[in-house]
Design a protein around this motif. Structure first.
Motif, PDB file in Angstrom:
ATOM      1  N   TRP A 150      -1.432   8.060   1.939  1.00  0.00           N
ATOM      2  CA  TRP A 150      -2.859   7.120   1.795  1.00  0.00           C
ATOM      3  C   TRP A 150      -3.899   7.406   2.531  1.00  0.00           C
ATOM      4  N   ARG A 202       4.168  -0.536  -1.445  1.00  0.00           N
ATOM      5  CA  ARG A 202       4.740  -0.202  -2.511  1.00  0.00           C
ATOM      6  C   ARG A 202       5.545   0.945  -2.737  1.00  0.00           C
ATOM      7  N   GLY A 203       5.906   1.748  -1.768  1.00  0.00           N
ATOM      8  CA  GLY A 203       6.833   2.943  -1.528  1.00  0.00           C
ATOM      9  C   GLY A 203       8.410   2.552  -1.877  1.00  0.00           C
ATOM     10  N   LYS A 204       8.826   3.763  -1.787  1.00  0.00           N
ATOM     11  CA  LYS A 204      10.461   3.654  -1.945  1.00  0.00           C
ATOM     12  C   LYS A 204      10.979   4.098  -0.570  1.00  0.00           C
ATOM     13  N   ILE A 205      11.185   3.332   0.177  1.00  0.00           N
ATOM     14  CA  ILE A 205      11.298   3.640   1.653  1.00  0.00           C
ATOM     15  C   ILE A 205      12.803   3.874   1.784  1.00  0.00           C
ATOM     16  N   PHE A 242      15.569   4.955   4.496  1.00  0.00           N
ATOM     17  CA  PHE A 242      15.706   5.011   6.340  1.00  0.00           C
ATOM     18  C   PHE A 242      16.744   6.223   6.748  1.00  0.00           C
ATOM     19  N   THR A 271      -5.317  -5.961   6.284  1.00  0.00           N
ATOM     20  CA  THR A 271      -4.551  -6.066   5.445  1.00  0.00           C
ATOM     21  C   THR A 271      -4.415  -7.497   4.916  1.00  0.00           C
ATOM     22  N   PRO A 273      -3.458  -8.406  -2.232  1.00  0.00           N
ATOM     23  CA  PRO A 273      -2.378  -7.922  -3.113  1.00  0.00           C
ATOM     24  C   PRO A 273      -1.021  -9.086  -3.068  1.00  0.00           C
ATOM     25  N   PRO A 274      -0.452  -9.302  -4.278  1.00  0.00           N
ATOM     26  CA  PRO A 274       0.599 -10.486  -4.069  1.00  0.00           C
ATOM     27  C   PRO A 274       1.637 -10.064  -3.056  1.00  0.00           C
ATOM     28  N   GLU A 275       1.915  -8.764  -2.678  1.00  0.00           N
ATOM     29  CA  GLU A 275       3.000  -8.479  -1.689  1.00  0.00           C
ATOM     30  C   GLU A 275       2.539  -8.950  -0.321  1.00  0.00           C
ATOM     31  N   LEU A 276       1.273  -9.243  -0.160  1.00  0.00           N
ATOM     32  CA  LEU A 276       0.958  -9.508   1.176  1.00  0.00           C
ATOM     33  C   LEU A 276       0.325 -10.920   1.431  1.00  0.00           C
ATOM     34  N   LEU A 304       0.563  -6.470  12.882  1.00  0.00           N
ATOM     35  CA  LEU A 304       0.992  -5.033  12.595  1.00  0.00           C
ATOM     36  C   LEU A 304       2.621  -5.363  12.528  1.00  0.00           C
ATOM     37  N   TYR A 326       3.325  -7.066   8.969  1.00  0.00           N
ATOM     38  CA  TYR A 326       3.138  -6.103   8.213  1.00  0.00           C
ATOM     39  C   TYR A 326       4.343  -5.047   7.815  1.00  0.00           C
ATOM     40  N   PHE A 327       4.391  -4.445   9.179  1.00  0.00           N
ATOM     41  CA  PHE A 327       5.622  -3.391   9.288  1.00  0.00           C
ATOM     42  C   PHE A 327       7.027  -3.911   8.680  1.00  0.00           C
ATOM     43  N   ALA A 336       6.959  -4.688   5.107  1.00  0.00           N
ATOM     44  CA  ALA A 336       6.765  -3.672   4.005  1.00  0.00           C
ATOM     45  C   ALA A 336       8.090  -2.799   4.021  1.00  0.00           C
ATOM     46  N   LEU A 337       8.871  -2.657   5.154  1.00  0.00           N
ATOM     47  CA  LEU A 337      10.087  -2.046   5.187  1.00  0.00           C
ATOM     48  C   LEU A 337      11.213  -2.897   4.441  1.00  0.00           C
ATOM     49  N   PHE A 367       9.637  -3.026   0.396  1.00  0.00           N
ATOM     50  CA  PHE A 367       9.468  -1.620  -0.292  1.00  0.00           C
ATOM     51  C   PHE A 367      10.693  -0.555   0.131  1.00  0.00           C
ATOM     52  N   ARG A 368      11.622  -1.286   0.586  1.00  0.00           N
ATOM     53  CA  ARG A 368      12.880  -0.099   0.791  1.00  0.00           C
ATOM     54  C   ARG A 368      13.723   0.024  -0.670  1.00  0.00           C
ATOM     55  N   GLN A 394      -8.159   3.217  -0.708  1.00  0.00           N
ATOM     56  CA  GLN A 394      -9.083   2.172  -1.255  1.00  0.00           C
ATOM     57  C   GLN A 394     -10.166   1.863  -0.314  1.00  0.00           C
ATOM     58  N   VAL A 427     -10.604  -1.353   1.816  1.00  0.00           N
ATOM     59  CA  VAL A 427      -9.796  -1.750   2.932  1.00  0.00           C
ATOM     60  C   VAL A 427     -10.192  -0.664   4.105  1.00  0.00           C
ATOM     61  N   TRP A 447     -11.143  -2.000   7.606  1.00  0.00           N
ATOM     62  CA  TRP A 447     -10.622  -1.769   8.668  1.00  0.00           C
ATOM     63  C   TRP A 447     -11.390  -1.154   9.834  1.00  0.00           C
TER      64      TRP A 447
END
Lengths: 219, 638, 291
Positions: free
Chosen positions: B364, B425-428, B430, C3, C12-15, C71, C74-75, C78-79, C82-83, C100, C103, C107
């Motif tokens: 990104w 939105r990835g497919k993480i 581990f 973010t 975004p809805p995820e956030l 941070l 967010y991490f 996300a982890l 989005f896994r 984008q 963003v 930032w």
């Protein structure tokens, strides 16, 4: 640095201009690194001189060896001039015309180194006679040891190679798989390297001019 | 031409000892020792005659330095580095045996295959890391008690210097050495590095520097830590010469690597490899290479000047003879600050290379990442005086250097943004490389945030020179670079060695490392703020319990590296799991090639058709067309 | 954090969830940290410089806390979110989002504003109004760097040598002592120098640090505000016994200080004339090398 890619059946040869570009780009980066290197000496010069412009920087007992300094400068400048003549001759009339001026240019670099060595041997002060003496010894030392020696090595290889192969008809500019190009490969190198060398040597001559101005004129 | 003789690798096998007589490590060592003896006992002895400062003290720097320098020359001659220059000087056709060696032997010779150099670098770096890491354990052992219990102050200070110097020297090539040499030519679609002999030289200077540095132990050590401040270094014992020469050698090696990488990327890219298709790792290598090329010569000059002060008797840093210790501080940090970004940037590049593969998303903000890396590289030349806020040098410039230092957090924050955007939105997955890559962001955030305290000139008054600084740069270098290095190692090990490292042991190593790394270094922020200076062998008894805690946790970091060693041995010699061709399902060009990668990488010059991050674009072509038609090459601008 | 940013950007809805969470946590945690952790932060408040640095540290902690929360949220989010659900899912590609602009701009603007704030605040703190910064100011500090009452400050010379500190009080006959004693509430002007290699004078509790460089006098100001005993350390590696280069520092009442200095003058009077005359720096006979 070129003849690396020795022939392996089925592997494609490298385009000949790759080496020319490598050396051409490389010599510019090398000069940039040299700016940093001699920049450190310049910084030491300015810093120590500014901090103490009085008697400690250069006590009156420390005499500037101007005569030999002019000798080194003259050798370097004439040599650089001849390098330009040689490159011009190479472009107009080929390698045969390059050989002569290049060889004299080489001799002059040797002469510069010789005068420099004589200067060190007859230095009218010791390295410990204050900051000026220190900067003088370090700067001329590394100019002789790094700049002059690398130039001598490079030009010597070209001149020697060119003289040895002067009876061989010039091959393709560069043959990558050295085997195929044979001796011609060496003679072809001159075309590629002479201009890069000239760039390097002009640059170093410029450094020598700065050296002369700071160490001998301003002192 | 000897090239013609190569196919005759016939059935006649020479006895193995015949090989020892040709240019290799063995001849190198023999000539190196010979060179040392001649240099020290003959040349140095003659040169130092009549100089009472050398001969009438119990240490003769001239003899010692002459010995080391001639020893280095002897080693390089024995390795065969002069064969090519001499051949060219005499106008003869150079011999071409550098790529001929097969098998294990080529790892001990001057080999111009960039993949061999990469692997040489890898083991060299790991060896350095092991030795310097053990030093760290010994240092921490000393700090179990508030006064000297295990080492004398003398040994302790040498241990501190060795640990710092070896780590700083080794980490400059920790990523660029193994992965840069191995993968940059592959990633740009080249068959070799631009200057293969210079590449080999840049590696062989590393073990030489290591040996010279370790020789300091036998020469009464050196008391200056890795910064080698003058004029303490001018008055120090013989071991100081070892530090100066080996650091200058590493400077030469660094400058050569930078030089070589820049030329390679600039001129050797395959047709179609535009600047925007370059993998981000290569971009980080470019940024680093610029720093190395321009900063390392200043280091070489600085080390040389100190050496001149010690050996020739100049007065650059002698405050009462017109010199100035400030001169050294300026020269050193003008190199020293770019140096820390030489360490950090390749780590960023590596994790940004790994993240897209394990989130299955394009990187990104690719251009922003490039801008970030370049921005850090550029700014790092303008911040060096933040190491000197309380030194009394140019106090009026403190606001300027405070501002430039804090500006660096902008490009650094861009790298965080790239990571956050790539995960989105990835497919993480581990896998082990991903774990290491993600941990970098946690560690580096703490490192960066503590950097804000240090960059702030008023606050720096208390934190400068304390364990706070030490914790800060371990968070950035160890938490950043070393984590990235292990991520890269787990990621590329299958490609480099054809063996898949065990995932379970890898995860065990990761969690041990990550948890105990933080348990070690986070308390050190407090230790520093509470008044413990760096590099002390004695400290306030009130801080003992914190120091003991840190030591215990540091031992556990050591354990995590033991797990790594076990993993390598187990995976390579017992499990021997052959990886699939592309175990991580990466789109990188290196995974299109067979394993092991053939000597010349590509049979034909490849044509690059796409960026390596085209995840989520099913219609995107493969990155490289390995067998392009002539028309395709021309169309790509080849 | 951008973010979770609002202004004009569609979150975004995820956030959305973590954006709110971040806002709430930051608003709650930051003041708590400032109020309860701030006063505990080193270097304490034994001097004006220490107090100033403590304030400074508090401000920076207050800036770091919301960033850290953002941070981490967010991490972690996300982890988890989005896994890859399983082995097969982890090998399908995510959407090809490449960036984008809005963003990115937000930032960069955010980080730039934070940097400007930090730099401005740091520079402001460098100007000693009420509270000096305590750092070495070089040999000839410009007037804006001086505290208001600099002219009435008590001059104290700090001399570093391998591996001990000594102090001279030029207004008290240049008497030399091995212990640093200061009167409370009095502005002090340290002039720090060295006679061999680089040291660094670190009065830990007073939050003063100034490099002691041979041939150079490094000036630092501080006003102790509490009677307290503590330790002076060397903060720059200066050789073998660097770790042992300490000395005692006592901040006492003005009366006790006067008594102490009178006693010291009397005690050292017999050898006072062996000392070199007071100078900002001292140049010992150059020796090639100390063994």
């Amino acid at each position: 640095m070129q003849e690396m890619g020795f022939q392996t059946a089925g592997y494609e040869a490298e385009p000949p201009e790759v080496m020319a570009r490598n050396i051409n780009v490389g010599v510019r980066l090398l000069s940039a690194a040299m700016v940093s290197f001699f920049g450190a000496f310049l910084f030491a010069y300015v810093y120590l001189k500014e901090r103490d412009a009085g008697a400690v920087w250069r006590p009156s007992s420390v005499k500037v060896p101007t005569g030999t300094g002019i000798g080194v400068l003259a050798c370097v400048l004439v040599s650089a001039l001849l390098t330009g003549v040689a490159v011009d001759a190479l472009r107009r009339r080929g390698e045969g015309a390059w050989r002569g001026p290049a060889a004299i240019s080489l001799l002059l670099i040797y002469a510069a180194l010789g005068v420099q060595c004589y200067q060190w041997a007859s230095l009218p002060f010791t390295p410990g006679s204050g900051p000026y003496a220190s900067v003088f010894v370090a700067w001329t030392g590394f100019y002789g040891g790094v700049a002059l020696l690398t130039s001598i090595y490079w030009l010597q290889t070209m001149v020697t190679g060119s003289f040895r192969t002067r009876h061989v008809p010039a091959g393709p500019v560069v043959s990558v798989a050295g085997a195929a190009g044979g001796e011609g490969a060496i003679s072809g190198r001159i075309q590629v390297e002479a201009r890069s060398f000239a760039f390097y040597w002009y640059f170093l001559a410029g450094v020598q001019v700065v050296t002369f101005l700071l160490l001998y004129v301003v002192a | 031409m000897s090239a013609a003789a190569i196919p005759a690798a016939g059935p006649v096998r020479e006895p193995w000892w015949r090989g020892l007589g040709r240019f290799n490590v063995f001849t190198g060592i023999v000539l190196g020792i010979g060179g040392y003896l001649i240099g020290a006992l003959v040349i140095g002895h003659v040169l130092s005659k009549g100089i009472p400062a050398q001969t009438e003290t119990n240490q003769n720097d001239i003899e010692f330095v002459c010995g080391i320098l001639l020893g280095i020359v002897g080693f390089l001659v024995g390795m065969g580095f002069l064969n090519y220059p001499i051949a060219r000087l005499t106008g003869a056709a150079p011999t071409l045996r550098e790529k001929e060696e097969k098998g294990i032997a080529r790892y001990f010779t001057l080999c111009t295959d960039h993949k061999v150099v990469g692997i040489q670098y890898l083991w060299g770096v790991l060896f350095f890391f092991l030795v310097a890491g053990l030093n760290a354990m010994l240092i921490r052992t000393q700090l179990l008690y508030p006064t000297e219990h295990f080492w004398s102050a003398d040994n302790y200070i040498t241990l501190v210097g060795l640990h710092g110097t070896m780590m700083m020297m080794m980490t400059t090539s920790m990523v660029l050495g193994p992965f840069g040499n191995y993968f940059v030519p592959v990633m740009v679609g080249a068959k070799r590095m631009a200057f293969p002999r210079i590449e080999a030289l840049s590696f062989w200077l590393l073990p030489v520097a290591g040996v010279v540095l370790l020789a300091a132990v036998g020469a009464k050590g050196f008391p200056t830590g890795w910064t080698g401040y003058a004029n303490l270094s001018v008055q120090a014992k013989l071991g100081m010469d070892c530090y100066l020469i080996s650091f200058a050698l590493i400077g030469i090696s660094m400058a050569l690597v930078g030089f070589n990488m820049l030329v390679t990327v600039y001129t050797m890219r395959a047709p179609g490899m535009t600047w925007t298709r370059l993998p981000i790792f290569v971009w980080s290598v470019i940024a680093t290479a610029f720093l190395q090329l321009l900063a390392a010569p200043v280091l070489i000059a600085g080390m040389s000047l100190v050496l001149l002060d010690r050996v020739v008797g100049t007065t650059f840093f002698m405050p009462f003879s017109g010199g100035s210790p400030f001169l050294y501080e300026n020269l050193f940090w003008f190199f020293g600050h770019p140096e820390v970004y030489i360490l950090a940037l390749p780590g960023f590049g590596l994790v940004l290379e790994i993240l897209p593969v394990f989130s299955r998303k394009p990187l990104w903000g690719y251009r922003l990442a490039v801008a970030g890396l370049m921005g850090v590289a550029l700014l790092s030349f303008f911040v060096w005086q933040h190491h000197l806020f309380v030194s009394g040098i140019n106090p009026d410039l403190r606001p300027f250097f405070m501002f430039t230092t804090e500006l660096i957090s902008i490009p650094t924050a861009l790298v965080f943004l790239n990571a956050m955007g790539t995960l989105f939105r990835g497919k993480i997955r581990f896998s082990v490389p991903m774990l290491f890559a993600l941990a970098l962001f946690f560690n580096f955030f703490i490192g960066g945030a503590s950097g804000v305290f240090l960059s702030d000139a008023p606050s720096d008054v208390s934190t400068h020179g304390s364990f706070f600084v030490m914790a800060h740069f371990h968070y950035t270098i160890m938490g950043g670079l070393v984590f990235a290095f292990f991520g890269g190692l787990f990621y590329w090990f299958p490609k480099m060695f054809g063996v898949h490292l065990n995932e379970k042991l890898g995860k065990l190593q990761f969690w041990l490392f990550f948890i105990f790394f933080n348990l070690t270094f986070f308390p050190l922020f407090a230790v520093g703020m509470l008044g413990q200076p760096r590099r002390v062998s004695a400290y306030s008894p009130s801080l003992q319990w914190l120091n003991d805690w840190v030591t215990a946790a540091a031992y556990m970091i050591g354990l995590s590296f033991a797990v790594f060693v076990v993993n390598v041995v187990y995976s390579c010699f017992f499990e021997r799991r052959r990886p699939e061709a592309n175990p991580w399902h990466s789109k990188g060009i290196e995974w299109q090639l067979p394993t092991p990668i053939p000597v010349d990488n590509f049979e034909r010059v490849p044509v690059i058709n796409a960026s390596p991050y085209e995840y989520g674009t099913p219609e995107a072509p493969l990155v490289a067309n390995l067998n392009p038609s002539h028309a395709e090459v021309v169309a790509a601008g080849g | 954090m951008s973010t979770g940013g609002e202004g004009g950007l569609k979150v975004p809805p995820e956030l959305r969830r973590i954006a709110w969470l971040w806002l709430v946590l930051s608003v709650v945690a930051t003041p708590l940290v400032v109020i309860f952790v701030g006063p505990l932060l080193p270097p304490g408040s034994a001097s004006d410089a220490a107090h100033g640095q403590q304030q400074d540290n508090t401000v920076m902690v207050a800036i770091v806390v919301p960033i850290m929360i953002g941070l981490l949220l967010y991490f972690i989010n996300a982890l988890i979110m989005f896994r890859g659900k399983d082995e097969a899912d982890a090998l399908t590609d995510g959407p090809a989002i490449r960036g984008q602009t809005r963003v990115m701009v937000l930032w960069i603007a955010t980080t730039f504003v934070i940097v400007l704030l930090l730099a401005a605040w740091g520079a402001y703190e460098l100007f000693p109004g009420e509270e000096g910064a305590g750092g070495g100011l070089g040999s000839a500090p410009i007037s804006v760097a001086l505290p208001a009452n600099a002219s009435s400050a008590l001059p104290v010379q700090v001399i570093g040598q391998q591996w001990t500190w000594t102090y001279r009080y030029p207004t008290f006959g240049g008497v030399e002592t091995t212990e640093l004693v200061l009167p409370v509430g009095q502005e002090v002007r340290f002039s720090v120098t060295s006679i061999d290699v680089i040291h660094s004078f670190w009065a830990v509790h007073l939050a003063v640090k100034a490099d002691a460089v041979p041939g150079n006098a490094n000036v630092a100001f501080v006003k102790p505000v509490r009677e307290e005993s503590s330790t002076v350390r060397c903060a720059e590696l200066c050789g073998l016994w660097h770790g042992h280069m300490t000395s005692r520092l006592r901040v006492v009442s003005p009366a006790a200080f006067r008594a102490w200095i009178a006693h010291e003058r009397e005690k050292w009077a017999p050898i006072q004339h062996y000392l070199p005359a007071y100078k900002p720096t001292y140049a010992p006979e150059p020796t090639y090398r100390a063994e």
